[in-house]
Design a protein around this motif. Structure first.
Motif, PDB file in Angstrom:
ATOM      1  N   GLY A 138       1.853  -2.645   7.467  1.00 46.62           N
ATOM      2  CA  GLY A 138       1.802  -3.249   6.146  1.00 46.62           C
ATOM      3  C   GLY A 138       0.401  -3.583   5.701  1.00 46.62           C
ATOM      4  N   PRO A 139       0.267  -4.098   4.474  1.00 45.71           N
ATOM      5  CA  PRO A 139      -1.046  -4.410   3.916  1.00 45.71           C
ATOM      6  C   PRO A 139      -1.598  -5.725   4.452  1.00 45.71           C
ATOM      7  N   THR A 140      -2.880  -5.911   4.238  1.00 45.29           N
ATOM      8  CA  THR A 140      -3.525  -7.168   4.618  1.00 45.29           C
ATOM      9  C   THR A 140      -3.878  -8.019   3.397  1.00 45.29           C
ATOM     10  N   ARG A 141      -4.055  -7.386   2.239  1.00 44.07           N
ATOM     11  CA  ARG A 141      -4.369  -8.107   0.999  1.00 44.07           C
ATOM     12  C   ARG A 141      -3.570  -7.504  -0.139  1.00 44.07           C
ATOM     13  N   ALA A 156       6.356  -6.345  -0.212  1.00 47.77           N
ATOM     14  CA  ALA A 156       6.730  -6.229  -1.624  1.00 47.77           C
ATOM     15  C   ALA A 156       6.649  -7.578  -2.335  1.00 47.77           C
ATOM     16  N   LEU A 157       7.106  -8.627  -1.659  1.00 51.65           N
ATOM     17  CA  LEU A 157       7.131  -9.937  -2.305  1.00 51.65           C
ATOM     18  C   LEU A 157       5.740 -10.546  -2.460  1.00 51.65           C
ATOM     19  N   LEU A 158       4.729  -9.950  -1.801  1.00 51.62           N
ATOM     20  CA  LEU A 158       3.358 -10.388  -2.050  1.00 51.62           C
ATOM     21  C   LEU A 158       3.006 -10.233  -3.531  1.00 51.62           C
ATOM     22  N   VAL A 183      -3.568 -12.508  -2.532  1.00 52.97           N
ATOM     23  CA  VAL A 183      -2.898 -13.154  -1.408  1.00 52.97           C
ATOM     24  C   VAL A 183      -3.093 -12.297  -0.167  1.00 52.97           C
ATOM     25  N   LYS A 184      -3.104 -12.950   0.992  1.00 55.64           N
ATOM     26  CA  LYS A 184      -3.357 -12.259   2.254  1.00 55.64           C
ATOM     27  C   LYS A 184      -2.126 -12.336   3.151  1.00 55.64           C
ATOM     28  N   TRP A 185      -1.970 -11.286   3.967  1.00 54.84           N
ATOM     29  CA  TRP A 185      -0.762 -11.125   4.767  1.00 54.84           C
ATOM     30  C   TRP A 185      -1.148 -10.584   6.144  1.00 54.84           C
TER      31      TRP A 185
END
Length: 447
Positions: free
Chosen positions: A267-270, A424-426, A437-439
């Motif tokens: 998944g993504p980080t940002r 997706a909810l990011l 936002v960061k993940w």
């Protein structure tokens, strides 16, 4: 049946070869005669949530040999009656899904409720000893994911999330092509899912008998804020964040699932997103246009778009851009357009003497020979086409029921589903906060 069994030779049946353009037919055993299923080997299935997606899913699921629908739960009486019309008057129907979970004759449940019920219905089902097929998005809130994952682990129940592209022969071929170096080094993925219709924008038909008599409004609301009965909220629930995750949870999550499956990324980080209500200003509180940008530590960016007023026909697709070409998924096809990276000395070479230009060109040809990293052609176009009538939804259910029987790992478990839905909810979170936002895609946590 398993997706891997559907994939035969990667490039079978060359249909056309013209000026470097080739078309291939992807092979599948899906339409082959199914092996007989013993009478005592049937899987007894129950449906929880008999709306649009629930009825579609069930129609596909019962086509898999050895699967029988025996019960349906829904909060609208008319859909319980419709279920009997579709699958027989002998099936058990109820407004309360816990009556279904109490039955010993049910092996698995298909959860196609509004998003805000996914977690509780899945957790209750697994605790009752049932295997679960849960429609996407797996979560409505970030806190849903860890609880669903832990419940599956603790109960040793199977849970598969319903993003059917993970079982698609088209996406499997795309994964193979990317891994082979067909487009060189991936640097960007662009994906879209646009629509231009009232129904496509979730303005689903409200039945004429919708009332507190025919609809179990308190049960439908569940954890959502309590308001007086509202038929639009009940039947068009995707338009309100109390019950749904908007376009991010409905459509972005499919694009994330496909991207993560093909690239192998967690998944993504940002993430950053924008959009708003541009056309459907009918009381809904989720956007009808959304654009999202995401950074991946693997070295590529993802760009997503949903537009519910696109001025044309519904359009879905993904384009993977690499250093040596592009790969596009559109409908039942995946195509590769190879254009090797041009390694030129630069336009300043013309300012040098003829002798120096010659020396520089010879040096460049030695350093950068024009060959494709996978050993394939240096340029050209290839297209891979699924057989007519191919259904990745059928494959996804076939994989699920095979796992119910064998207890082998599913193709899309709760961890994969959480990573796709969490990413997706990011988008919603970024829009709400008005900031990046960061993940953490490994720990599956907001940073």
């Amino acid at each position: 049946m398993n997706r891997r069994n559907f994939l035969k030779a990667a490039g079978t049946a060359t249909a056309e070869t013209l000026l470097g353009s080739r078309m291939y037919a992807l092979a599948t055993a899906q339409t082959s005669p199914a092996a007989p299923v013993a009478a005592n080997d049937h899987i007894q299935l129950a449906l929880i949530g008999a709306g649009i997606q629930g009825q579609f899913d069930t129609k596909v699921a019962v086509q898999v040999p050895g699967v029988k629908l025996v019960a349906v739960a829904d909060c609208y009486d008319g859909r319980l009656e419709r279920s009997k019309e579709l699958w027989g008057s002998d099936i058990f129907t109820t407004r309360d899904y816990k009556e279904i979970l109490a039955r010993k004759d049910i092996d698995a449940v298909l959860i196609a409720t509004p998003d805000h019920w996914h977690k509780q219905a899945a957790v209750d089902a697994m605790n009752a000893g049932k295997d679960v097929y849960c429609e996407k998005p797996m979560i409505h809130l970030y806190s849903d994911g860890p609880e669903m994952i832990e419940t599956a682990r603790k109960t040793n129940r199977i849970i598969q999330v319903g993003s059917q592209r993970v079982s698609s022969i088209i996406y499997a071929k795309a994964k193979e092509l990317l891994a082979s170096g067909a487009i060189g080094q991936l640097n960007m993925v662009t994906a879209r899912w646009d629509r231009n219709s009232s129904m496509g924008a979730w303005n689903y038909t409200v039945p004429l008998d919708a009332s507190t008599e025919t609809c179990d409004w308190p049960r439908f609301q569940g954890t959502a804020p309590k308001i007086p009965f509202n038929a639009e909220h009940f039947f068009q629930w995707r338009k309100w964040k109390a019950y749904s995750s908007g376009v991010a949870g409905d459509l972005f999550v499919h694009l994330f699932s496909g991207t993560h499956f093909i690239t192998g990324s967690h998944g993504p980080t940002r993430a950053m997103a924008t959009g708003g209500l541009r056309f459907w200003k009918d009381g809904r509180d989720v956007p009808d246009v959304m654009l999202g940008l995401f950074d991946y530590r693997e070295g590529f960016n993802l760009s997503l778009r949903v537009n519910f007023v696109d001025g044309g026909e519904e359009s879905e697709g993904l384009i993977f851009t690499g250093s040596e070409g592009t790969m596009e998924i559109a409908g039942s096809t995946v195509s590769v357009n190879r254009v090797p990276l041009q390694k030129e000395p630069g336009y300043t070479i013309g300012t040098f003497t003829d002798a120096m230009q010659k020396r520089i060109l010879e040096d460049y040809r030695q350093k950068y020979p024009v060959t494709h990293p996978s050993g394939g052609p240096t340029a050209g176009y290839e297209k891979y086409v699924a057989p007519a009538g191919y259904s990745d939804s059928y494959d996804h259910f076939s994989n699920f029921f095979s796992t119910v029987r064998t207890r082998k790992p599913v193709v899309e478990d709760a961890v994969f589903g959480f990573r796709a839905a969490g990413a997706a909810l990011l988008s919603n979170l970024s829009m709400e906060r008005g900031e990046v936002v960061k993940w953490d895609p490994d720990a599956m946590k907001l940073v």
